[in-house]
Design a protein around this motif. Sequence first.
Motif, PDB file in Angstrom:
ATOM      1  N   ARG A   1      11.825  -6.218  -0.871  1.00  0.00           N
ATOM      2  CA  ARG A   1      12.423  -6.552  -2.161  1.00  0.00           C
ATOM      3  C   ARG A   1      13.083  -5.308  -2.760  1.00  0.00           C
ATOM      4  N   THR A   2      13.813  -5.500  -3.839  1.00  0.00           N
ATOM      5  CA  THR A   2      14.527  -4.406  -4.483  1.00  0.00           C
ATOM      6  C   THR A   2      13.558  -3.320  -4.930  1.00  0.00           C
ATOM      7  N   SER A   3      13.971  -2.081  -4.789  1.00  0.00           N
ATOM      8  CA  SER A   3      13.140  -0.948  -5.190  1.00  0.00           C
ATOM      9  C   SER A   3      12.815  -1.018  -6.679  1.00  0.00           C
ATOM     10  N   PRO A   4      11.540  -0.864  -7.052  1.00  0.00           N
ATOM     11  CA  PRO A   4      11.179  -0.887  -8.480  1.00  0.00           C
ATOM     12  C   PRO A   4      11.681   0.339  -9.228  1.00  0.00           C
TER      13      PRO A   4
ATOM     14  N   ALA B   1      -0.600  -0.217   7.230  1.00  0.00           N
ATOM     15  CA  ALA B   1       0.001  -0.065   5.904  1.00  0.00           C
ATOM     16  C   ALA B   1       0.968  -1.218   5.613  1.00  0.00           C
ATOM     17  N   GLN B   2       0.897  -1.706   4.380  1.00  0.00           N
ATOM     18  CA  GLN B   2       1.825  -2.739   3.907  1.00  0.00           C
ATOM     19  C   GLN B   2       2.983  -2.025   3.190  1.00  0.00           C
ATOM     20  N   LEU B   3       4.065  -1.781   3.901  1.00  0.00           N
ATOM     21  CA  LEU B   3       5.155  -0.976   3.355  1.00  0.00           C
ATOM     22  C   LEU B   3       6.120  -1.810   2.515  1.00  0.00           C
ATOM     23  N   TRP B   4       6.475  -1.262   1.356  1.00  0.00           N
ATOM     24  CA  TRP B   4       7.532  -1.843   0.515  1.00  0.00           C
ATOM     25  C   TRP B   4       8.852  -1.211   0.948  1.00  0.00           C
ATOM     26  N   LEU B   5       9.774  -2.044   1.395  1.00  0.00           N
ATOM     27  CA  LEU B   5      11.080  -1.582   1.860  1.00  0.00           C
ATOM     28  C   LEU B   5      12.178  -2.390   1.176  1.00  0.00           C
ATOM     29  N   ASP B   6      13.171  -1.695   0.651  1.00  0.00           N
ATOM     30  CA  ASP B   6      14.312  -2.359   0.036  1.00  0.00           C
ATOM     31  C   ASP B   6      15.386  -2.523   1.114  1.00  0.00           C
ATOM     32  N   PRO B   7      15.593  -3.743   1.629  1.00  0.00           N
ATOM     33  CA  PRO B   7      16.533  -3.921   2.748  1.00  0.00           C
ATOM     34  C   PRO B   7      17.984  -3.639   2.387  1.00  0.00           C
ATOM     35  N   SER B   8      18.303  -3.585   1.106  1.00  0.00           N
ATOM     36  CA  SER B   8      19.678  -3.293   0.708  1.00  0.00           C
ATOM     37  C   SER B   8      19.982  -1.807   0.734  1.00  0.00           C
TER      38      SER B   8
ATOM     39  N   TYR C   1      13.769  11.896   2.188  1.00  0.00           N
ATOM     40  CA  TYR C   1      13.091  10.609   2.109  1.00  0.00           C
ATOM     41  C   TYR C   1      11.787  10.844   1.354  1.00  0.00           C
ATOM     42  N   LEU C   2      11.239   9.775   0.791  1.00  0.00           N
ATOM     43  CA  LEU C   2       9.965   9.893   0.083  1.00  0.00           C
ATOM     44  C   LEU C   2       9.113   8.676   0.398  1.00  0.00           C
ATOM     45  N   ILE C   3       7.865   8.918   0.758  1.00  0.00           N
ATOM     46  CA  ILE C   3       6.897   7.838   0.940  1.00  0.00           C
ATOM     47  C   ILE C   3       5.768   8.050  -0.069  1.00  0.00           C
ATOM     48  N   VAL C   4       5.554   7.066  -0.894  1.00  0.00           N
ATOM     49  CA  VAL C   4       4.494   7.128  -1.902  1.00  0.00           C
ATOM     50  C   VAL C   4       3.396   6.151  -1.505  1.00  0.00           C
ATOM     51  N   GLU C   5       2.197   6.683  -1.286  1.00  0.00           N
ATOM     52  CA  GLU C   5       1.036   5.861  -0.985  1.00  0.00           C
ATOM     53  C   GLU C   5       0.140   5.802  -2.218  1.00  0.00           C
TER      54      GLU C   5
ATOM     55  N   SER D   1       0.806  -1.221   0.000  1.00  0.00           N
ATOM     56  CA  SER D   1       0.000   0.000   0.000  1.00  0.00           C
ATOM     57  C   SER D   1       0.839   1.270   0.000  1.00  0.00           C
ATOM     58  N   ALA D   2       2.145   1.143   0.216  1.00  0.00           N
ATOM     59  CA  ALA D   2       3.028   2.315   0.219  1.00  0.00           C
ATOM     60  C   ALA D   2       4.469   1.836   0.100  1.00  0.00           C
ATOM     61  N   ILE D   3       5.340   2.734  -0.340  1.00  0.00           N
ATOM     62  CA  ILE D   3       6.760   2.417  -0.464  1.00  0.00           C
ATOM     63  C   ILE D   3       7.581   3.522   0.182  1.00  0.00           C
ATOM     64  N   VAL D   4       8.634   3.124   0.871  1.00  0.00           N
ATOM     65  CA  VAL D   4       9.564   4.067   1.483  1.00  0.00           C
ATOM     66  C   VAL D   4      10.826   4.109   0.612  1.00  0.00           C
ATOM     67  N   ILE D   5      11.169   5.300   0.137  1.00  0.00           N
ATOM     68  CA  ILE D   5      12.312   5.477  -0.756  1.00  0.00           C
ATOM     69  C   ILE D   5      13.350   6.326  -0.033  1.00  0.00           C
ATOM     70  N   SER D   6      14.565   5.793   0.063  1.00  0.00           N
ATOM     71  CA  SER D   6      15.623   6.527   0.764  1.00  0.00           C
ATOM     72  C   SER D   6      16.824   6.839  -0.123  1.00  0.00           C
ATOM     73  N   MET D   7      16.963   6.170  -1.265  1.00  0.00           N
ATOM     74  CA  MET D   7      18.084   6.448  -2.160  1.00  0.00           C
ATOM     75  C   MET D   7      17.896   7.811  -2.811  1.00  0.00           C
ATOM     76  N   LEU D   8      18.895   8.673  -2.685  1.00  0.00           N
ATOM     77  CA  LEU D   8      18.756  10.059  -3.119  1.00  0.00           C
ATOM     78  C   LEU D   8      18.577  10.184  -4.625  1.00  0.00           C
ATOM     79  N   ASP D   9      19.260   9.355  -5.399  1.00  0.00           N
ATOM     80  CA  ASP D   9      19.125   9.436  -6.854  1.00  0.00           C
ATOM     81  C   ASP D   9      17.737   8.995  -7.308  1.00  0.00           C
ATOM     82  N   GLU D  10      17.135   8.030  -6.598  1.00  0.00           N
ATOM     83  CA  GLU D  10      15.798   7.568  -6.952  1.00  0.00           C
ATOM     84  C   GLU D  10      14.755   8.647  -6.676  1.00  0.00           C
TER      85      GLU D  10
END
Length: 529
Positions: free
Chosen positions: A402-405, A349-356, A299-303, A269-278
């Motif tokens: 999983r890996t960030s789309p 919320a079901q958060l998408w997180l890229d553990p790498s 940081y960016l959270i997209v719902e 339901s949402a993704i947490v983005i922390s990579m600055l280039d993304e």
Amino acid sequence: MYSLPSQAMRPLSLSPCLTRSSYLRFRILSSLSLPPIFHNSQTRLSFSKNYTRPHLFIRNCTSITAKPSSEFNRNRTQDAPDEKLRALRELFSRPGVNIDAYIIPSQDAHQSEFIAECYMRRAYISGFTGSAGTAVVTKDKAALWTDGRYFLQAEKQLSSSWILMRSGNHGVPTTFEWLNDVLAPGGRVGIDPFLFSSDAAEELKEAIAKKNHELVYLYDLNLVDVIWKESRPKPPNKPIRVHALKYAGLDVASKLSSLRSDLVDAGSSAIVISMLDEIAWLLNLRGSDVPHSPVMYAYLIVEMDRAKLFVDDSKVTPDVMDHLKNAGVELRPYNSILSEIKSLAAQGAQLWLDPSSVNAAIMNTYEIAIEKYLTSNNNKKSKTKMHTDTTGQSGGPAGVFRTSPIAFSKAVKNSAELEGMLNSHLRDAAALAQFWVWLEEEIHNGAKLTEVDVADKLLEFRSKQSGFLDTSFDTISGISTSEILITYLLAYLFPFEPDLCRFFALCTIERSYLGLLIHFFCNMEVSFW
């Protein structure tokens, strides 16, 4: 990469004929006695037939002597006690800390390789300024790991209070192995969880658990920051700018729509983005927070129905504000990311997180919030009846790890991006052509040039090109011995193609393989002047 002018970085003693490194590095280009490649925009490369095969030989410089770099520090006098290390160790016993070792990596909270000055904690505590390295401090030892690019620099910059660990060398332990060896069983190893990816923190936790050590997350304070105090540089606050659509090729709304489709497919339901280039790519924004990188700390959270950008609002100009509002993006304080993670977990919320890439602080906060959510629901409902959301998924919040789309979407370039890449390479090729003409004239005129001189001149030519903002990294002036030998070998094998040999040499030195392909395999003629 940072380089030092110090003689300690040059462990060779050279004969007078080779005392100037610039002479050694650029002599190859003039010694072949070949004409310049580019004379005007209408002339293709021409190959002379009246050319004598050069003799291939290697000079035997018997006066060159070499010794292991460790020899330079063998007789170094003992330095005064390191006050930074003393102050850091005093914090180990502070209430709420209580640790036996502390790890200081090179990264920032976004796992960036190159970072703003205020986040160069490892450089501050150790004195080593190379871009790669990890410092580990115990109550009575301090060690720094770095790779082969920086062995000489580290030997010069580290005091005698530090042990240099040459990563990759035979017999050199990893940070995990060293900690397991020097700490008594049951030790507590502290880290700033913002500075480690979730994967890296888990790997560390499992490795030190072999000796019953505990990994301690210190959320509330970074120990290096505590002793850095007022001398610590201020966080960057240069304004963010909008990346024009003619360069981006795709508007923010379209990118967010595609990302939300990926979320649905993944059951998130949402993704947490922390990579600055993304973040910069997704929102068509650019910044100046990191040297040589057009990114801003955020940081960016997209719902599914909105997006939140966590950033210092002092860097947000009116144009950027309008740009974000039009895309449905709200602003939040940069340091409020963890509270937002807790809030989303509490809402199921079901958060998408890229553990790498997502830092351990965010991941651990979400996992704790999930446990709290499930415990709270179990107290309100029957343990045999699970909560079901509108998508039909049961059990409340559950992370999608999983890996960030965005990494994949960003890798597929649209036509505008491809055109921009090509045009930037052509403009840079023009600057390089001007630079090589200038350099050859200077050498023929007997000018004494250093690596710094030529790097500054190359930057001058590049900065005159249309659209220039910055270089992707500082110029590294010099070529390796293997490249010199390859160039001589080409001149020997292709004696009737001097222009080809020279051009290949230039492409090798500048790593301009794209230019080589364009000119020789595609036979593409480009106007440089």
